[in-house]
Design an enzyme around this catalytic site. Structure first.
Site, PDB file in Angstrom:
ATOM      1  CG  ASP A  92      12.116 -20.525  92.053  1.00 23.91           C
ATOM      2  OD1 ASP A  92      11.488 -21.138  93.115  1.00 23.91           O
ATOM      3  OD2 ASP A  92      11.551 -21.138  90.990  1.00 23.91           O
ATOM      4  CE  LYS A  99       3.756 -12.719  78.240  1.00 23.43           C
ATOM      5  NZ  LYS A  99       4.434 -13.066  78.161  1.00 23.43           N
ATOM      6  CB  SER A 117       6.307 -11.030  81.085  1.00 24.81           C
ATOM      7  OG  SER A 117       7.320 -11.441  80.249  1.00 24.81           O
TER       8      SER A 117
END
Length: 566
Positions: free
Chosen positions: A307, A321, A296
């Site tokens: 990223d 998740k 999460s």
């Protein structure tokens, strides 16, 4: 109410209301479908409550039906009745009123398993392993952990008396008077300089204090001229507040950087989250440590920093998740925690591993197969994939757990020995120096009764199966049988040998409890870093010239280079 009657009730209630609320069958006329489902639900329940042969526990039955319905959607959509509202609040805020200790059930007794540093339980002298006998005047032997927890919690500044039995000591019955306090869960239980130049920060949860706590730790470490890199440890961190994850990312990237988008059922439900604060440092080499229990909010931090090519991710693949929950008020002070969106990190990928909208014939949700995942690209063109969590840039193989280690853990053999050791020693070496000595390990082995300690002896089981296969296929002649007998003698398990073979892992189990007892959670974390594989990899990467920049493609956009070649 017996199991049969409960099952009948649940089937009828859920069959009535679930299609109306969860399936696509009634999408054209949701309001009519909901009204129809509620009417069927109400009528069915009234009939059952009036005519069923046994008395029905109304409140429990409705909660069971509601739980069954929500559980068929995903594991994160849950109902919290008024009595459990405090539990949810404690999870999100990191605060509750109580004495500040984890508890667990052992046989018929609830024990204090881990008092927290600086809390009423620890300050009063309660120790891990203490058996709870009475709370005020109530004998709690046989009580559940939920019942004992409810009695220990309460309004700050109120007084509570706890009587315990302390194992392995002469005067074992002890009574403590505690004043409840507001317990604040520290999201950063430990930070410090490791391996001479690595600024290490352990983040255990994402509650309302996580962003500020990580910022404070980072500023302290940055002020130390020895620190050349930062290791943000999110292993075992199952997540929490999305907003706090954004704050943590914002400490390392420019203000206004997009961290994620959440997308709900409607196109108008899309929300973009950007950093809103001035960063602390956008250049210092950054490593994020993750494992299969990083989920999460932890994955938002790790995934966004990956990223953006701002951090090297180290460890094993994270949980996967990619769903967002919020709470909605219900009648009678209940709360519904409901999944409202999926989140997408800067590359555009969704890291959700399980598709709860797709289920097999048994109703089990399907995992996204690795072969079906899609390629995305980081800011500098590195390939990353969606589905299945965050895949580390530097993969660390997890330690294997065999049946012997599993049984030592679940049977509390190492825990009980560590409690005995702690109750017979006034002090131990500091976390950075502590070791389970040969004498300690021999003492531990002596506590294991072979007739009470059972574990699967894999070599012997494998040989027995091979004998059976040889018999079935007609190869079990006298010569083969004789060879089997020789192998059986060579592979016969010896408990003493097996314990010695697994000494390092067993010693860590013992040390875990000892460190928690004498130095609490900060000491436990510090001890584990002495031989930590992920930290070893951070150290190795930083000591190899250019390796950090190579991993993150900081000296060139790989995607642009590929385009130029074409």
């Amino acid at each position: 109410m017996n199991n049969k009657s409960r099952n009948i009730l649940l089937v009828m209630l859920v069959a009535a209301i679930l299609p109306a609320l969860a399936s696509g069958e009634y999408k054209k006329n949701d309001n009519a479908a909901i009204a129809r489902g509620i009417k069927i639900f109400t009528s069915a329940f009234k009939e059952l409550n009036t005519y069923y042969v046994d008395t029905i526990d109304v409140e429990k039955s409705i909660e069971n039906a509601l739980g069954y319905m929500l559980g068929s959607l995903d594991p994160y959509t849950e109902y919290y009745p008024e009595r459990e509202e405090e539990t949810l609040r404690a999870i999100t805020t990191g605060e509750y009123g109580g004495v500040g200790s984890y508890i667990q059930k052992r046989d018929s007794v609830v024990i204090f398993s881990e008092p927290q540093i600086g809390t009423p339980s620890a300050n009063a002298g309660i120790k891990a392993g203490d058996n709870i006998l009475k709370i005020d005047t109530v004998n709690v032997t046989g009580y559940s952990t939920e019942q004992v927890s409810a009695m220990l919690k309460g309004t700050p500044k109120t007084t509570i008396t706890v009587t315990v039995k302390r194992p392995y000591v002469t005067d074992s019955i002890k009574t403590f008077t505690l004043i409840r306090d507001k317990i604040r869960v520290n999201p950063v239980p430990y930070y410090g300089v490791k391996r001479g130049n690595i600024g290490y920060i352990n983040v255990s949860t994402f509650n309302e204090r996580t962003g500020s706590a990580v910022k404070e730790a980072l500023e302290v470490l940055k002020a130390n001229p020895a620190v050349e890199s930062i290791a943000l440890d999110l292993r075992g961190n199952t997540g929490g507040l999305l907003e706090e994850a954004v704050k943590v990312v914002g400490l390392f990237v420019p203000k206004g950087t997009e961290v994620l988008q959440t997308r709900g059922r409607q196109t108008t439900d899309t929300k973009v989250y950007k950093t809103t604060q001035k960063p602390i440092d956008t250049k210092i080499p950054l490593f994020v440590l993750v494992d299969g229990n990083s989920a999460s909010a932890s994955e938002i931090v790790a995934g966004a920093l990956q990223d953006l090519d701002r951090a090297v991710i180290v460890g094993s693949r994270s949980f996967g998740k990619g769903l967002v929950q919020t709470t909605r008020p219900l009648p009678y002070k209940g709360l519904l925690k409901v999944t409202i969106a999926k989140y997408y990190i800067p590359s555009g990928r969704l890291i959700q591993e399980i598709d709860y909208s797709q289920r097999d014939a048994d109703g089990k949700a399907k995992r996204v197969a690795d072969s079906l995942t899609n390629v995305f690209h980081t800011a500098h063109g590195r390939e990353v994939r969606d589905g299945g969590g965050i895949t580390p840039d530097l993969k660390i193989k997890s330690d294997s757990v065999n049946r012997l280690l599993y049984n030592i853990y679940v049977g509390n053999w190492a825990y009980d020995y560590a409690i005995k050791y702690c109750n017979t020693h006034d002090s131990v070496a500091a976390p950075a120096d502590f070791k389970v000595t040969d004498e300690m390990f021999a003492d531990f082995k002596a506590t294991i009764a072979p007739d009470k300690f059972n574990y699967d002896k894999v070599c012997e089981l494998g040989l027995d199966r091979l004998r059976q296969v040889a018999e079935i296929e007609g190869y079990a002649n006298d010569s083969v049988k004789a060879q089997f007998d020789v192998l059986a003698k060579m592979l016969k398990h010896d408990l003493n040998h097996d314990l010695d073979h697994n000494r390092d892992a067993i010693s860590d189990m013992i040390a875990d409890v000892v460190m928690r007892r004498f130095y609490y959670e900060p000491g436990r974390v510090e001890y584990t870093l002495n031989s930590d594989k992920c930290l070893n990899e951070v150290e190795k990467t930083m000591s190899t010239p250019g390796e950090y920049r190579r991993i993150l493609a900081l000296d060139g956009d790989t995607r642009s280079t590929e385009k130029k070649k074409k």
